[in-house]
Design a protein around this motif. Structure first.
Motif, PDB file in Angstrom:
ATOM      1  N   GLU A  54       0.805  -1.212   0.000  1.00  0.00           N
ATOM      2  CA  GLU A  54       0.000   0.000   0.000  1.00  0.00           C
ATOM      3  C   GLU A  54       0.842   1.267   0.000  1.00  0.00           C
ATOM      4  O   GLU A  54       0.383   2.338  -0.390  1.00  0.00           O
ATOM      5  N   SER A  55       2.103   1.166   0.414  1.00  0.00           N
ATOM      6  CA  SER A  55       2.929   2.372   0.463  1.00  0.00           C
ATOM      7  C   SER A  55       3.798   2.551  -0.782  1.00  0.00           C
ATOM      8  O   SER A  55       4.680   3.397  -0.791  1.00  0.00           O
ATOM      9  N   PHE A  56       3.556   1.754  -1.821  1.00  0.00           N
ATOM     10  CA  PHE A  56       4.256   2.003  -3.082  1.00  0.00           C
ATOM     11  C   PHE A  56       3.900   3.413  -3.573  1.00  0.00           C
ATOM     12  O   PHE A  56       2.742   3.804  -3.571  1.00  0.00           O
ATOM     13  N   ASP A  57       4.892   4.162  -3.977  1.00  0.00           N
ATOM     14  CA  ASP A  57       4.653   5.500  -4.506  1.00  0.00           C
ATOM     15  C   ASP A  57       4.499   5.382  -6.017  1.00  0.00           C
ATOM     16  O   ASP A  57       5.441   5.049  -6.724  1.00  0.00           O
ATOM     17  N   GLN A  58       3.294   5.660  -6.500  1.00  0.00           N
ATOM     18  CA  GLN A  58       3.015   5.520  -7.918  1.00  0.00           C
ATOM     19  C   GLN A  58       2.981   6.874  -8.635  1.00  0.00           C
ATOM     20  O   GLN A  58       2.412   7.000  -9.710  1.00  0.00           O
ATOM     21  N   SER A  59       3.604   7.856  -8.039  1.00  0.00           N
ATOM     22  CA  SER A  59       3.651   9.185  -8.666  1.00  0.00           C
ATOM     23  C   SER A  59       4.514   9.156  -9.911  1.00  0.00           C
ATOM     24  O   SER A  59       5.488   8.409  -9.993  1.00  0.00           O
ATOM     25  N   TYR A  60       4.129   9.961 -10.881  1.00  0.00           N
ATOM     26  CA  TYR A  60       4.935  10.084 -12.081  1.00  0.00           C
ATOM     27  C   TYR A  60       4.759  11.478 -12.678  1.00  0.00           C
ATOM     28  O   TYR A  60       3.798  12.180 -12.383  1.00  0.00           O
ATOM     29  N   SER A  61       5.711  11.840 -13.495  1.00  0.00           N
ATOM     30  CA  SER A  61       5.644  13.114 -14.197  1.00  0.00           C
ATOM     31  C   SER A  61       6.517  13.017 -15.445  1.00  0.00           C
ATOM     32  O   SER A  61       7.645  12.530 -15.368  1.00  0.00           O
ATOM     33  N   TYR A  62       5.973  13.427 -16.581  1.00  0.00           N
ATOM     34  CA  TYR A  62       6.779  13.472 -17.796  1.00  0.00           C
ATOM     35  C   TYR A  62       6.279  14.595 -18.699  1.00  0.00           C
ATOM     36  O   TYR A  62       5.138  15.020 -18.620  1.00  0.00           O
ATOM     37  N   SER A  63       7.181  15.077 -19.528  1.00  0.00           N
ATOM     38  CA  SER A  63       6.852  16.145 -20.474  1.00  0.00           C
ATOM     39  C   SER A  63       7.142  15.658 -21.885  1.00  0.00           C
ATOM     40  O   SER A  63       8.161  15.007 -22.138  1.00  0.00           O
ATOM     41  N   PHE A  64       6.246  16.004 -22.812  1.00  0.00           N
ATOM     42  CA  PHE A  64       6.432  15.649 -24.213  1.00  0.00           C
ATOM     43  C   PHE A  64       5.897  16.794 -25.066  1.00  0.00           C
ATOM     44  O   PHE A  64       4.712  17.126 -24.990  1.00  0.00           O
ATOM     45  N   ASN A  65       6.783  17.406 -25.831  1.00  0.00           N
ATOM     46  CA  ASN A  65       6.442  18.541 -26.687  1.00  0.00           C
ATOM     47  C   ASN A  65       5.768  19.669 -25.913  1.00  0.00           C
ATOM     48  O   ASN A  65       4.781  20.253 -26.344  1.00  0.00           O
ATOM     49  N   GLY A  66       6.294  19.960 -24.743  1.00  0.00           N
ATOM     50  CA  GLY A  66       5.776  21.068 -23.951  1.00  0.00           C
ATOM     51  C   GLY A  66       4.540  20.735 -23.132  1.00  0.00           C
ATOM     52  O   GLY A  66       4.039  21.585 -22.410  1.00  0.00           O
ATOM     53  N   VAL A  67       4.012  19.524 -23.276  1.00  0.00           N
ATOM     54  CA  VAL A  67       2.838  19.122 -22.495  1.00  0.00           C
ATOM     55  C   VAL A  67       3.317  18.238 -21.346  1.00  0.00           C
ATOM     56  O   VAL A  67       4.018  17.253 -21.550  1.00  0.00           O
ATOM     57  N   THR A  68       2.939  18.598 -20.129  1.00  0.00           N
ATOM     58  CA  THR A  68       3.361  17.846 -18.945  1.00  0.00           C
ATOM     59  C   THR A  68       2.190  17.022 -18.410  1.00  0.00           C
ATOM     60  O   THR A  68       1.077  17.523 -18.282  1.00  0.00           O
ATOM     61  N   SER A  69       2.472  15.797 -18.131  1.00  0.00           N
ATOM     62  CA  SER A  69       1.472  14.919 -17.515  1.00  0.00           C
ATOM     63  C   SER A  69       2.057  14.423 -16.203  1.00  0.00           C
ATOM     64  O   SER A  69       3.206  13.989 -16.145  1.00  0.00           O
ATOM     65  N   GLU A  70       1.278  14.508 -15.157  1.00  0.00           N
ATOM     66  CA  GLU A  70       1.789  14.051 -13.866  1.00  0.00           C
ATOM     67  C   GLU A  70       0.656  13.497 -13.012  1.00  0.00           C
ATOM     68  O   GLU A  70      -0.513  13.821 -13.193  1.00  0.00           O
ATOM     69  N   TYR A  71       1.044  12.664 -12.085  1.00  0.00           N
ATOM     70  CA  TYR A  71       0.129  12.125 -11.081  1.00  0.00           C
ATOM     71  C   TYR A  71       0.899  12.071  -9.767  1.00  0.00           C
ATOM     72  O   TYR A  71       2.009  11.553  -9.717  1.00  0.00           O
ATOM     73  N   ILE A  72       0.315  12.612  -8.718  1.00  0.00           N
ATOM     74  CA  ILE A  72       0.964  12.606  -7.407  1.00  0.00           C
ATOM     75  C   ILE A  72       0.143  11.714  -6.482  1.00  0.00           C
ATOM     76  O   ILE A  72      -1.027  12.002  -6.204  1.00  0.00           O
ATOM     77  N   ASP A  73       0.758  10.643  -6.046  1.00  0.00           N
ATOM     78  CA  ASP A  73       0.110   9.692  -5.144  1.00  0.00           C
ATOM     79  C   ASP A  73       0.258  10.202  -3.722  1.00  0.00           C
ATOM     80  O   ASP A  73       1.361  10.321  -3.208  1.00  0.00           O
ATOM     81  N   SER A  74      -0.859  10.514  -3.076  1.00  0.00           N
ATOM     82  CA  SER A  74      -0.781  11.128  -1.747  1.00  0.00           C
ATOM     83  C   SER A  74      -1.225  10.194  -0.628  1.00  0.00           C
ATOM     84  O   SER A  74      -1.337  10.624   0.506  1.00  0.00           O
ATOM     85  N   SER A  75      -1.497   8.938  -0.931  1.00  0.00           N
ATOM     86  CA  SER A  75      -1.942   8.043   0.145  1.00  0.00           C
ATOM     87  C   SER A  75      -0.762   7.637   1.016  1.00  0.00           C
ATOM     88  O   SER A  75       0.357   7.474   0.555  1.00  0.00           O
ATOM     89  N   SER A  76      -1.019   7.504   2.300  1.00  0.00           N
ATOM     90  CA  SER A  76       0.030   7.072   3.220  1.00  0.00           C
ATOM     91  C   SER A  76      -0.596   6.178   4.280  1.00  0.00           C
ATOM     92  O   SER A  76      -1.779   6.273   4.578  1.00  0.00           O
ATOM     93  N   ILE A  77       0.206   5.325   4.846  1.00  0.00           N
ATOM     94  CA  ILE A  77      -0.259   4.413   5.882  1.00  0.00           C
ATOM     95  C   ILE A  77       0.869   4.231   6.875  1.00  0.00           C
ATOM     96  O   ILE A  77       2.044   4.297   6.512  1.00  0.00           O
ATOM     97  N   SER A  78       0.539   4.038   8.140  1.00  0.00           N
ATOM     98  CA  SER A  78       1.580   3.838   9.142  1.00  0.00           C
ATOM     99  C   SER A  78       1.317   2.531   9.886  1.00  0.00           C
ATOM    100  O   SER A  78       0.185   2.094  10.018  1.00  0.00           O
ATOM    101  N   ASP A  79       2.365   1.933  10.371  1.00  0.00           N
ATOM    102  CA  ASP A  79       2.286   0.670  11.102  1.00  0.00           C
ATOM    103  C   ASP A  79       3.066   0.821  12.396  1.00  0.00           C
ATOM    104  O   ASP A  79       4.248   0.507  12.456  1.00  0.00           O
ATOM    105  N   PRO A  80       2.416   1.325  13.478  1.00  0.00           N
ATOM    106  CA  PRO A  80       3.128   1.549  14.737  1.00  0.00           C
ATOM    107  C   PRO A  80       3.605   0.244  15.367  1.00  0.00           C
ATOM    108  O   PRO A  80       3.009  -0.815  15.161  1.00  0.00           O
ATOM    109  N   VAL A  81       4.654   0.338  16.165  1.00  0.00           N
ATOM    110  CA  VAL A  81       5.206  -0.819  16.842  1.00  0.00           C
ATOM    111  C   VAL A  81       4.214  -1.329  17.891  1.00  0.00           C
ATOM    112  O   VAL A  81       3.519  -0.548  18.526  1.00  0.00           O
ATOM    113  N   ASN A  82       4.128  -2.635  18.043  1.00  0.00           N
ATOM    114  CA  ASN A  82       3.265  -3.318  19.015  1.00  0.00           C
ATOM    115  C   ASN A  82       1.778  -3.071  18.795  1.00  0.00           C
ATOM    116  O   ASN A  82       0.984  -3.174  19.707  1.00  0.00           O
TER     117      ASN A  82
END
Length: 97
Positions: A54-82
């Motif tokens: 679940e914590s894989f970062d799937q964000s990406y960003s690339y530009s082609f001929n002046g057009v930028t496409s991006e996706y920012i993955d903002s999900s986060s999860i924590s697993d506290p000790v015990n």
């Protein structure tokens, strides 16, 4: 044939039934906590794998001929000790009718 008969009737190395039952009881009592610990560690590992997936970062960003496409993955999860593994829900919710 006489040697085989002597070997068959020999009781020098025999084990009493009480000793066998006692040994099996001790082995069983030692095996149960080990199996329970193994089960708990497997469940914990599955939870850790779920957190890792679940914590894989799937964000990406690339530009082609002046057009930028991006996706920012903002999900986060924590697993506290015990605590229970974050990827597993170990609670049973009460429902009212």
């Amino acid at each position: 044939m006489r040697i085989a008969s002597q070997f068959w009737m020999d009781e020098i190395g025999s084990v009493s039934p009480f000793a066998t039952v006692l040994l099996m009881t001790i082995l069983l009592l030692g095996l149960l906590p080990g199996v329970v610990t193994l089960r708990d560690q497997i469940v914990q590992e599955f939870g850790d794998v779920a957190v890792a997936i679940e914590s894989f970062d799937q964000s990406y960003s690339y530009s082609f001929n002046g057009v930028t496409s991006e996706y920012i993955d903002s999900s986060s999860i924590s697993d506290p000790v015990n605590e229970a593994p974050a990827g597993l829900d170990l609670t049973i919710s009460a429902t009212s009718e």
